[in-house]
Write a protein that holds these residues in place. Structure first.
Motif, short mmCIF file in Angstrom:
data_model
loop_
_atom_site.label_atom_id
_atom_site.label_comp_id
_atom_site.label_asym_id
_atom_site.label_seq_id
_atom_site.Cartn_x
_atom_site.Cartn_y
_atom_site.Cartn_z
N ALA A 186 0.81 -1.21 0.00
CA ALA A 186 0.00 0.00 0.00
C ALA A 186 0.84 1.27 0.00
CB ALA A 186 -0.94 0.01 1.21
N VAL A 187 2.01 1.23 0.63
CA VAL A 187 2.84 2.43 0.70
C VAL A 187 3.97 2.42 -0.33
CG1 VAL A 187 2.34 2.73 3.16
CG2 VAL A 187 4.42 1.51 2.46
N ALA A 188 4.05 1.38 -1.15
CA ALA A 188 5.14 1.27 -2.12
C ALA A 188 5.18 2.49 -3.03
CB ALA A 188 4.99 0.00 -2.94
N GLN A 189 6.37 2.95 -3.32
CA GLN A 189 6.55 4.17 -4.09
C GLN A 189 6.83 3.91 -5.58
OE1 GLN A 189 6.31 7.44 -2.35
NE2 GLN A 189 5.28 5.84 -1.16
N SER A 190 6.88 2.64 -5.97
CA SER A 190 7.09 2.32 -7.38
C SER A 190 6.38 1.01 -7.69
CB SER A 190 8.58 2.19 -7.70
OG SER A 190 9.10 1.00 -7.14
N PRO A 191 6.04 0.77 -8.95
CA PRO A 191 5.42 -0.51 -9.32
C PRO A 191 6.28 -1.71 -8.94
CG PRO A 191 5.17 1.09 -11.09
CD PRO A 191 6.09 1.71 -10.10
N ALA A 192 7.59 -1.58 -9.05
CA ALA A 192 8.47 -2.71 -8.76
C ALA A 192 8.42 -3.09 -7.28
CB ALA A 192 9.91 -2.38 -9.16
N THR A 193 8.48 -2.09 -6.39
CA THR A 193 8.44 -2.41 -4.96
C THR A 193 7.06 -2.89 -4.55
OG1 THR A 193 8.05 -0.04 -4.51
CG2 THR A 193 10.31 -0.84 -4.34
N ARG A 194 6.03 -2.36 -5.20
CA ARG A 194 4.68 -2.84 -4.91
C ARG A 194 4.54 -4.31 -5.31
NH1 ARG A 194 2.35 0.76 -7.36
NH2 ARG A 194 2.03 2.13 -5.56
N ALA B 108 6.91 -6.49 -5.54
CA ALA B 108 7.71 -7.31 -4.63
C ALA B 108 6.94 -7.61 -3.35
CB ALA B 108 9.03 -6.61 -4.31
N ALA B 109 6.20 -6.63 -2.85
CA ALA B 109 5.41 -6.85 -1.64
C ALA B 109 4.25 -7.81 -1.91
CB ALA B 109 4.88 -5.52 -1.12
N VAL B 110 3.60 -7.65 -3.05
CA VAL B 110 2.52 -8.56 -3.42
C VAL B 110 3.05 -9.98 -3.53
CG1 VAL B 110 0.91 -9.18 -5.28
CG2 VAL B 110 1.13 -6.79 -4.55
N ASP B 111 4.21 -10.14 -4.15
CA ASP B 111 4.81 -11.46 -4.29
C ASP B 111 5.19 -12.04 -2.93
OD1 ASP B 111 4.54 -11.19 -7.01
OD2 ASP B 111 6.66 -10.68 -7.36
N GLY B 112 5.67 -11.18 -2.03
CA GLY B 112 6.01 -11.65 -0.69
C GLY B 112 4.80 -12.19 0.04
N GLU B 113 3.68 -11.48 -0.07
CA GLU B 113 2.45 -11.94 0.57
C GLU B 113 1.99 -13.26 -0.04
OE1 GLU B 113 -2.18 -10.49 1.36
OE2 GLU B 113 -0.77 -9.17 0.30
N ALA B 114 2.04 -13.36 -1.36
CA ALA B 114 1.60 -14.58 -2.03
C ALA B 114 2.48 -15.78 -1.65
CB ALA B 114 1.61 -14.38 -3.54
N ALA B 115 3.78 -15.54 -1.57
CA ALA B 115 4.69 -16.63 -1.22
C ALA B 115 4.44 -17.13 0.20
CB ALA B 115 6.13 -16.17 -1.37
#
Length: 230
Positions: free
Chosen positions: A207-215, A217-224
């Motif tokens: 939610a606070v990610a400042q770029s598509p790439a970091t966002r 990465a967070a989505v992938d972390g949650e999914a993993a």
């Protein structure tokens, strides 16, 4: 008395002598120096009175420096719950900013409970970048305190502020680093009751990610983590 303490006391006597003549141009500076004498002698209550007096009578930049020192000394002798009212009386219109500085100073010096109280008092009165910076400061303190529900509450408040710019990057770094640390911990300890907390942290990192790439990465972390937990 040791030689150092004698010297400190002698300096204090000289500065008190100047204060016998309050109209002197050097009186405010002498009072400021006396405040530091009291700090060095371990008399913070007297130091606070000195610095408050300087704030009331000195011009800039001495007044500004005295305000900074009031914050430092208040951390030792003042009640954090009363900080907002105290600083608003001392410097009308800027009380919340000083309370936030108190929160930061308490955080830096390990007074974590006091830092939470000071930040929470300041935040409703702040706006813009100052509010965002204080919210990041509060979130950092909650991370140091270690209680995951309180950490997530602070992170959610920060996300609701839609941080951007320098504060946005600070929020991104803090929440992402916390999600990564919690993720490693839960996998190592297999503490499955903590999994929902970690999933929520990953979501807030997105939610606070400042770029598509970091966002992403967070989505992938949650999914993993979801895949691991099931």
């Amino acid at each position: 008395l040791g030689g150092g303490e004698v010297a400190v006391r002698e300096r204090g006597l000289g500065e008190r002598e100047v204060l016998r003549f309050p109209a002197a141009r050097v009186a405010a500076y002498a009072r400021y120096k006396l405040g530091w004498v009291h700090v060095n002698l371990g008399q913070p209550q007297d130091a606070l009175a000195d610095f408050v007096d300087v704030v009331g009578h000195a011009g800039e930049p001495l007044r500004r420096e005295a305000l900074k020192d009031v914050v430092r000394v208040y951390a030792e002798v003042g009640l954090p719950a009363q900080a907002l009212a105290f600083f608003e009386r001392l410097d009308p219109g800027h009380g919340a900013a000083h309370a936030a500085r108190l929160g930061a100073f308490c955080s830096e010096t390990g007074r974590l409970d006091a830092a939470v109280v000071a930040y929470q008092a300041a935040l409703p009165e702040l706006g813009g970048d100052a509010a965002c910076d204080a919210a990041v400061g509060l979130a950092r303190v909650q991370v140091m305190r270690g209680a995951k529900p309180e950490v997530l509450t602070a992170f959610a408040d920060l996300a609701d502020r839609h941080p951007s710019g320098a504060c946005g990057h600070d929020a991104e770094d803090l929440i992402t680093a916390t999600a990564q640390a919690w993720d490693r911990e839960v996998r190592r300890t297999r503490m499955r009751p903590d999994v929902p907390h970690v999933l929520r942290c990953w979501a807030l990192a997105a939610a606070v990610a400042q770029s598509p790439a970091t966002r992403q990465a967070a989505v992938d972390g949650e999914a993993a983590l979801r895949a691991w937990a099931h």
